[in-house]
Design an enzyme around this catalytic site. Structure first.
Site, short mmCIF file in Angstrom:
data_model
loop_
_atom_site.label_atom_id
_atom_site.label_comp_id
_atom_site.label_asym_id
_atom_site.label_seq_id
_atom_site.Cartn_x
_atom_site.Cartn_y
_atom_site.Cartn_z
N SER A 69 0.81 -1.22 0.00
CA SER A 69 0.00 0.00 0.00
C SER A 69 0.84 1.26 0.00
O SER A 69 0.30 2.37 0.03
CB SER A 69 -0.92 0.00 1.22
OG SER A 69 -0.18 0.16 2.41
N THR A 209 -1.80 2.74 2.82
CA THR A 209 -1.23 4.02 3.28
C THR A 209 -0.62 3.86 4.66
O THR A 209 -1.05 3.02 5.44
CB THR A 209 -2.31 5.13 3.39
OG1 THR A 209 -3.02 5.22 2.17
CG2 THR A 209 -1.74 6.47 3.75
N THR A 227 1.68 6.95 0.54
CA THR A 227 0.81 5.89 0.01
C THR A 227 1.08 5.63 -1.47
O THR A 227 1.61 6.49 -2.17
CB THR A 227 -0.67 6.32 0.16
OG1 THR A 227 -1.51 5.22 -0.15
CG2 THR A 227 -1.02 7.46 -0.76
N ARG A 237 -5.09 9.79 -10.71
CA ARG A 237 -5.96 9.92 -9.53
C ARG A 237 -5.09 10.26 -8.30
O ARG A 237 -4.07 9.63 -8.06
CB ARG A 237 -6.72 8.64 -9.28
CG ARG A 237 -7.61 8.63 -8.02
CD ARG A 237 -6.91 8.04 -6.81
NE ARG A 237 -7.79 7.87 -5.67
CZ ARG A 237 -7.39 7.52 -4.44
NH1 ARG A 237 -6.11 7.34 -4.20
NH2 ARG A 237 -8.23 7.39 -3.46
N VAL A 238 -5.52 11.27 -7.56
CA VAL A 238 -4.80 11.63 -6.34
C VAL A 238 -5.77 11.48 -5.17
O VAL A 238 -6.91 11.96 -5.23
CB VAL A 238 -4.27 13.08 -6.42
CG1 VAL A 238 -3.69 13.52 -5.08
CG2 VAL A 238 -3.22 13.19 -7.52
N GLY A 239 -5.33 10.81 -4.13
CA GLY A 239 -6.19 10.62 -2.95
C GLY A 239 -5.98 11.71 -1.93
O GLY A 239 -5.53 12.83 -2.25
N ASP A 240 -6.27 11.38 -0.69
CA ASP A 240 -6.17 12.37 0.38
C ASP A 240 -4.77 12.52 0.94
O ASP A 240 -4.43 13.54 1.53
CB ASP A 240 -7.11 11.99 1.54
CG ASP A 240 -6.77 10.60 2.10
OD1 ASP A 240 -6.40 9.71 1.31
OD2 ASP A 240 -6.88 10.42 3.33
N THR A 260 -5.93 7.05 6.92
CA THR A 260 -5.76 6.02 5.90
C THR A 260 -7.16 5.55 5.50
O THR A 260 -8.12 5.78 6.22
CB THR A 260 -4.95 4.81 6.45
OG1 THR A 260 -5.66 4.23 7.54
CG2 THR A 260 -3.56 5.21 6.91
N GLY A 261 -7.24 4.88 4.37
CA GLY A 261 -8.55 4.42 3.90
C GLY A 261 -8.98 5.21 2.68
O GLY A 261 -8.14 5.85 2.02
N GLY A 263 -9.63 7.73 0.38
CA GLY A 263 -9.29 9.14 0.40
C GLY A 263 -10.36 10.07 -0.11
O GLY A 263 -10.47 11.23 0.35
N1 GLY Z 1 -5.90 7.14 1.68
C1 GLY Z 1 -5.17 6.78 0.56
C2 GLY Z 1 -5.84 7.06 -0.71
O1 GLY Z 1 -7.06 7.08 -0.78
O2 GLY Z 1 -5.17 7.25 -1.69
#
Ligand code: GLY
Length: 365
Positions: A69, A209, A227, A237-240, A260-261, A263
């Protein structure tokens, strides 16, 4: 609602207590952060800056091919390319740095720190972030391991159109007797354990993450989140995780928080910032995290059927050393086994896992 004097006084009193450095060393991380917390604690106790300590902690995961991850060995995007996101916040100087969609560099947390220290920017993405990393001597490397390549190929081959067809399996003109579309036949020569892993990953794309927050005895606090993001994501794609205020937030007057989780849910509630603000106004770290989770739940009208399709976890460390981890769901069932959601902490002694507080109890499927 207007803020009454009583409310204001309560918030101010809580903030004052949070401002009292308790002379403690504390590290808090996600459930994959046992080694990270241990490393960060060792380094902080030896006098290393809190940010350098937590980055060194998560570098263990970034460089570990078995953590799928984060960093090297992270599960790739839908084209089989690993794209990494990370950010850092340094409490003592109130600075931040971030990278997103970074390819071919194992340790994006180090590049995020370089962005913080060596540029007049906060966030760099994609090709520009890679060129920046190379300018500072980082070497490009293939981040896809054999294990993550197999999981990706399993996912590609498991997709079907309405007619049950997939161009990545043997064609209509294949001679009879060639491997069928059945799972076993798709991957001859692969051991059962690896096959089960790849199938599980193909079916349940993880949003792993690692977040790590560190506090030293002077009351200095810093954090990092890093992550490989959502497995099989659309390229770009960009997460949180690299979003300051979502995947991580540190205010040296109050404390820090990370996530984590999934985003996408966190970005919509600016989770880490929300949690730090909640603590500023007097909530405990646990209540601050649960409040952010309630905001996520509210975005779905508290519909448990829709909410059951994802999970998200928050971690909070207050400046006085109080901490918590909290998840949307109590845990997860995999192959009929219940696994509670956990987080890592170290407030002296060994790093340990504790169960997260949670908003909803996961029922057996
Ligand atoms: N929390 C990691 C993501 O969604 O990319």
């Amino acid at each position: 609602m207007s803020i009454t004097r009583r409310h204001w006084m309560a918030g101010t009193a809580a903030m004052a207590s949070a401002q009292t450095a308790a002379g403690k060393f504390v590290a808090v991380s996600s459930s994959n952060g046992l080694r990270a917390c241990t490393k960060a604690m060792e380094m902080m106790r030896a006098g290393t800056d809190t940010l350098d300590a937590v980055i060194a902690g998560v570098n263990i995961n970034e460089e570990d091919p078995e953590d799928d991850s984060v960093g090297y060995g992270g599960l790739p995007n839908e084209e089989g390319v690993v794209e990494l996101d990370a950010c850092v916040m340094h409490g003592p100087t109130r600075r931040a740095g971030s990278v997103a969609s970074l390819r071919n560099i194992k340790t994006p947390s180090k590049i995020a720190k370089l962005v913080m220290e060596q540029t007049d920017h906060i966030m760099m993405v994609g090709e520009g972030a890679l060129r920046f990393a190379k300018a500072y001597g980082f070497k490009e490397e293939n981040l896809l391991t054999e294990k993550s390549r197999l999981a990706w190929l399993m996912w590609k081959r498991s997709l079907r159109d309405a007619g049950g067809h997939n161009n990545w399996t043997d064609g209509l003109d294949a001679p009879a007797g060639k491997p069928s579309a059945a799972l076993r036949g798709m991957f001859p020569g692969i051991g059962e354990e690896l096959l089960a892993y790849a199938w599980d990953r193909a079916q349940h794309p993880p949003t792993g993450t690692i977040n790590c927050l560190g506090l030293n005895a002077k009351g200095e606090i810093s954090g990092v989140t890093t992550t490989s993001g959502l497995a099989w994501k659309i390229p770009g794609r960009v997460g949180d995780s690299p979003i300051i205020g979502a995947g991580l937030y540190v205010d040296p007057d109050v404390g820090g928080a990370g996530s984590t989780g999934r985003g996408e849910e966190n970005i919509r509630v600016a989770g880490a910032h929300t949690i730090v603000e909640n603590m500023r106004h007097g909530m405990t770290p646990k209540d601050a995290c649960l409040d952010a989770l309630k905001r996520i739940s509210r975005n779905y009208g508290d519909d448990l059927t829709r909410l059951s399709q994802f999970d998200i976890n928050f971690y909070a460390l207050r400046k006085d050393g109080a901490f918590a981890g909290a998840s949307l769901w109590s845990g997860v069932y995999r192959r009929d086994q219940f696994r509670p959601r956990q987080f890592t902490c170290n407030d002296g002694g060994k790093s340990r896992l504790e169960n997260c507080a949670f908003l909803y109890e996961r029922k057996r499927p």
